[in-house]
Design a protein around this motif. Structure first.
Motif, PDB file in Angstrom:
ATOM      1  N   ILE A  53       8.638   4.557  -4.186  1.00  0.00           N
ATOM      2  CA  ILE A  53       9.897   4.029  -3.515  1.00  0.00           C
ATOM      3  C   ILE A  53      10.456   5.167  -3.023  1.00  0.00           C
ATOM      4  N   GLY A  54      10.698   6.434  -3.329  1.00  0.00           N
ATOM      5  CA  GLY A  54      11.127   7.628  -2.790  1.00  0.00           C
ATOM      6  C   GLY A  54      10.499   7.765  -1.436  1.00  0.00           C
ATOM      7  N   GLY A  55       9.338   7.809  -1.350  1.00  0.00           N
ATOM      8  CA  GLY A  55       8.574   8.041  -0.029  1.00  0.00           C
ATOM      9  C   GLY A  55       9.060   7.031   0.993  1.00  0.00           C
ATOM     10  N   CYS A  56       8.888   5.738   0.425  1.00  0.00           N
ATOM     11  CA  CYS A  56       9.163   4.394   1.275  1.00  0.00           C
ATOM     12  C   CYS A  56      10.664   4.475   1.943  1.00  0.00           C
ATOM     13  N   ALA A  57      11.660   5.172   0.898  1.00  0.00           N
ATOM     14  CA  ALA A  57      12.985   5.106   1.330  1.00  0.00           C
ATOM     15  C   ALA A  57      12.931   6.271   2.512  1.00  0.00           C
ATOM     16  N   PHE A  58      12.329   7.350   2.335  1.00  0.00           N
ATOM     17  CA  PHE A  58      12.386   8.542   2.933  1.00  0.00           C
ATOM     18  C   PHE A  58      11.847   8.054   4.537  1.00  0.00           C
ATOM     19  N   PHE A  77       0.799  -1.136   0.038  1.00  0.00           N
ATOM     20  CA  PHE A  77       0.021  -0.101  -0.046  1.00  0.00           C
ATOM     21  C   PHE A  77       0.896   1.211   0.113  1.00  0.00           C
ATOM     22  N   LEU A  78       1.947   1.252   0.885  1.00  0.00           N
ATOM     23  CA  LEU A  78       2.781   2.398   0.978  1.00  0.00           C
ATOM     24  C   LEU A  78       3.581   2.659  -0.277  1.00  0.00           C
ATOM     25  N   LEU A  79       3.852   1.569  -1.061  1.00  0.00           N
ATOM     26  CA  LEU A  79       4.505   1.687  -2.149  1.00  0.00           C
ATOM     27  C   LEU A  79       3.940   2.278  -3.431  1.00  0.00           C
ATOM     28  N   ARG A  80       2.538   1.887  -3.441  1.00  0.00           N
ATOM     29  CA  ARG A  80       1.619   2.829  -4.267  1.00  0.00           C
ATOM     30  C   ARG A  80       1.027   3.691  -4.164  1.00  0.00           C
TER      31      ARG A  80
END
Length: 151
Positions: A13-18, A6-9
């Protein structure tokens, strides 16, 4: 796993890395309240965060330093107390020594006076003996016998 998908969608990927870096650096909010969670090697870093771990280490170091300084001050305080007690004891001993010196001086003066009185009495006795030129020749008189009977 579904939360990660859900987070990846949603944020990419940048937000998840952050978020991963943010959680690694600052930890999960509220996770530090769970007992013993921070003592697990990898999970502990993720839950408490690197910043909080560094802060906790700094607090531990500062606490140890302050404890050492406090112990040193306490040791110095005890030494100061002992010094004060010894100074008071020394003052008392000096006072007693002064009193003993004064008493010794007075006793010496009395002893000297007694020696002088004894010398004077002996001299007077010698003078009376020398002055006794009577015919009795040093025999006991009736008066001497009465005196001897009373004493």
């Amino acid at each position: 796993m579904s939360i990660l998908a859900f987070l990846l969608r949603t944020i990419g990927i940048g937000g998840c890395a952050f978020l991963a870096l943010y959680v690694y650096d600052w930890g999960l909010p509220g996770a530090s309240r769970v007992p013993y969670l921070s003592s697990i090697p990898i999970i502990g870093d993720l839950t408490t965060g690197r910043a909080h771990s560094y802060s906790a280490d700094q607090v531990r170091i500062a606490t140890a330093t302050q404890r050492a300084q406090c112990d040193a001050r306490l040791e110095k305080t005890v030494s100061t107390f002992q010094y004060d007690a010894l100074a008071a004891q020394l003052a008392e001993e000096r006072k007693r020594r002064l009193i003993a010196d004064l008493l010794t001086t007075e006793a010496s003066k009395r002893a000297e006076a007694a020696v002088r009185a004894k010398s004077a009495a002996e001299a007077a006795l010698e003078a009376r003996i020398a002055a006794d030129t009577g015919a009795d020749g040093g025999r006991w008189t009736e008066e001497d016998l009465k005196w001897d009977g009373k004493h």
